[in-house]
Design a protein around this motif. Sequence first.
Motif, PDB file in Angstrom:
ATOM      1  N   LEU A  49       0.849  -1.196   0.000  1.00 30.11           N
ATOM      2  CA  LEU A  49       0.000   0.000   0.000  1.00 30.11           C
ATOM      3  C   LEU A  49       0.880   1.240   0.000  1.00 30.11           C
ATOM      4  O   LEU A  49       1.514   1.556   0.990  1.00 30.11           O
ATOM      5  N   SER A  50       0.969   1.921  -1.136  1.00 27.74           N
ATOM      6  CA  SER A  50       1.714   3.169  -1.153  1.00 27.74           C
ATOM      7  C   SER A  50       1.094   4.079  -2.188  1.00 27.74           C
ATOM      8  O   SER A  50       0.779   3.663  -3.317  1.00 27.74           O
ATOM      9  N   LEU A  51       0.935   5.308  -1.796  1.00 24.99           N
ATOM     10  CA  LEU A  51       0.347   6.292  -2.703  1.00 24.99           C
ATOM     11  C   LEU A  51       1.260   6.505  -3.904  1.00 24.99           C
ATOM     12  O   LEU A  51       0.805   6.842  -4.997  1.00 24.99           O
ATOM     13  N   PHE A  52       2.568   6.277  -3.697  1.00 22.46           N
ATOM     14  CA  PHE A  52       3.516   6.499  -4.790  1.00 22.46           C
ATOM     15  C   PHE A  52       3.275   5.527  -5.939  1.00 22.46           C
ATOM     16  O   PHE A  52       3.729   5.739  -7.048  1.00 22.46           O
TER      17      PHE A  52
END
Lengths: 303, 460
Positions: free
Chosen positions: A297-300
Amino acid sequence: MRIASTQFHATMNTALQSATERAENILQKMASGKRFLLPSENPVANVRLARLEREEATLDQYRDNIATLRNRLAESEAFLTSITADMLSVRDLLTWAANGSNTSEDVAAMAASMQPIMDSLFYTANSRNAEGRYVFSGTATDTPAVSYDPTAPVGARYTFTGNEEAQLVVVSDGVTQAANVPLPEIAALLNQLDAARESLSAPGVNVNDPAVRAAVTAALDGLDAAIASVSARIAGIGGAQNILETLDANHANVSLSNRQAALTIGQLDYADAAVKLNGYMTAVQATQKAYGAVSRLSLFEVI
Amino acid sequence: MSIVHNGLSGVLAAQVALSATSQNVANVMTPGYTRQGVLFASVQPRQSGLITAGAGVSVASLLRFSDGYKLQQMWSAASELGQRSAVQPYLTQLEQVMSIDGSGINSGLDAFFAALNAASVDPVSNPLRQQVITSAQALAQEVNSLGQLLLNQRAAVMQQRAAITEQVSTLAAEIALLNRQIVDARGTGINASGLIDARDRKIDELSDLVALQVVDQADGSRSVSLRDGQPLVIGSVAATMSVQPQPDGSQLLTVSFARETFTLTGTGLGGQLGGLYDLEYEVIRPMMQARTELAQWLTDGVNDVLVAGYTPDGNPGQPLFEFDATGAMGGTLGVRQGIVPQDLAFSSDPDAPGDSGNLLELIALRSQPVNLTLLGPVTLSDAVTQLVARLGMQSQQNQAALETAEIVRNQAEESWKSTSGVNLDEEAINLVQYQQMYQANMKVIAVANELLESTLAVLG
């Protein structure tokens, strides 16, 4: 609460480390079969185990002592039985000699056959063990039980040179048992037999002569007393053997219950350990999966 | 033209913000890094008039997301953790060695008394007597190897203490240097955030070694002192900590600051230093003393009985053990040189070599009370068991405290990170927002340009 990105990694690290530590601990316990690897896991149980171990060591020693002691007593019993047999043969000879119809030659022959039996009695009373210690001398194990002095007058040539002290062996807490059997009566008996033999072997002896008869009667009385006394000693050994057997059985029972107690306290419950190990492994797997999911889970990834 | 100016101020501010964000993202894995952010402020209009919105945006300051209280908590948790974790390896080793099955003083005593018991079956027997001497030698070895283990542990504690004091001095010097650099940076208007992070890391390392009091000063420096107030760092001046070996085998711990020297008592120091002090004075030294007392008692007890008895030859008995009370270990136990089986006096009657009266007295020693300073009167057979039990309880206590200290420290770190740590998602949002801010302001400049061109076209 705001969570820093590295917190996930730190939590994962801590969780893995503690789960691995626990699993390793369980594995070590399973390998050794011990419930506690170190005293600090349960100091009280450890004290109980140590005390059981001490008691076991003591009981083992008592049982060893009893076994050795029983051998020693059996050995003494064998010697005493042989002494009794010798005394009975002499008694037969003397009873026969006391018969007034015997000629002096017959009596002299009987007196001559007494000598080897008396020698046998003398040697058996002075039996030694493998290390050369006298068996029947009480605690004076360096000196023979019966000493022979050929220069002394007949009837005083044999003397008891041991003592009547007991060699005590510890067979239980505060219980001792004598390991030896002193034999003071043999020296006295040998003197009486010697006197009888002397008077019977005189040339032209008449057994109806009151002096001769008195010597023979005295020897017979002495024999009866000695046979009774030695028989009592043999009976005493039998009694002691029984007591020792009972004590040994008691020790064996206590030892068995000690061992059972030690197992109950100190042995690992494998079923419980296996369940725990399974639990830790499941926890590790779940943590790993959660970590895998969370770290993706990473916005990047989307911008 | 204020639109262009406003737009330009927005572009510049967005650049500063993006720079702060990039620094945060770059340092996401840097231990002890404190995240930074920007504080925007709108600029007041330069001309008078109620219909002027303002003169754009400025970066009022660069924020450091830090909470002094959380730092203090982290440091005090580090001291507690250091105190407990420094001790545990020693305790575990001692426990392991003292509780191995089939070895140790207890087994040695078991074997010695077993040999005496066995001899009672035939007190004059040479092999049985030899067994008593052999098992006495084995027992003496067990007693000595425990002494050696304890001595080694004490030596290791002392070496570790000496190493720690050097580390404390080095860290104090580094903190003092950072204090000066931070004060200088602030004076010249440079962002000192990185230096402050470095200093906090050093203080964290130091608090693992010894418990600290940390006080912030107005000029930006931090004063560091021990829990009892002895100074370690004041401004840019650092103290040095050192140990001096004493004639009695102990170590004197001192702190020298400027021209003053303080002697530390050892108790209540906290951190690894405090843990080691407790270990030495609560565990190792009492155990050494108990071992010495036990060995002395055993020597006196056995020898006193033996010399009162008689050998098989009727001679007075000779002592079996000899205890040399000198030496760092607290005494060496040994079997007297040249003693032979027939020197052992098991008889209480010079004329009766087979007597076992004196031997029975020797056997009875096992259940007689030994007076140990540490435990009071205990029977000989139970003394070591109780010593191990005491050690087990101390270790158990320390393990429980260690577990708590670990949880508290983890919690304190998590709490500190929740304020100062970098969250990448947050930074990703900031990145998007500041990028949009940058692009929007560029658009503002473009619009202003179009307006100007339109105006010029009308005039043209």
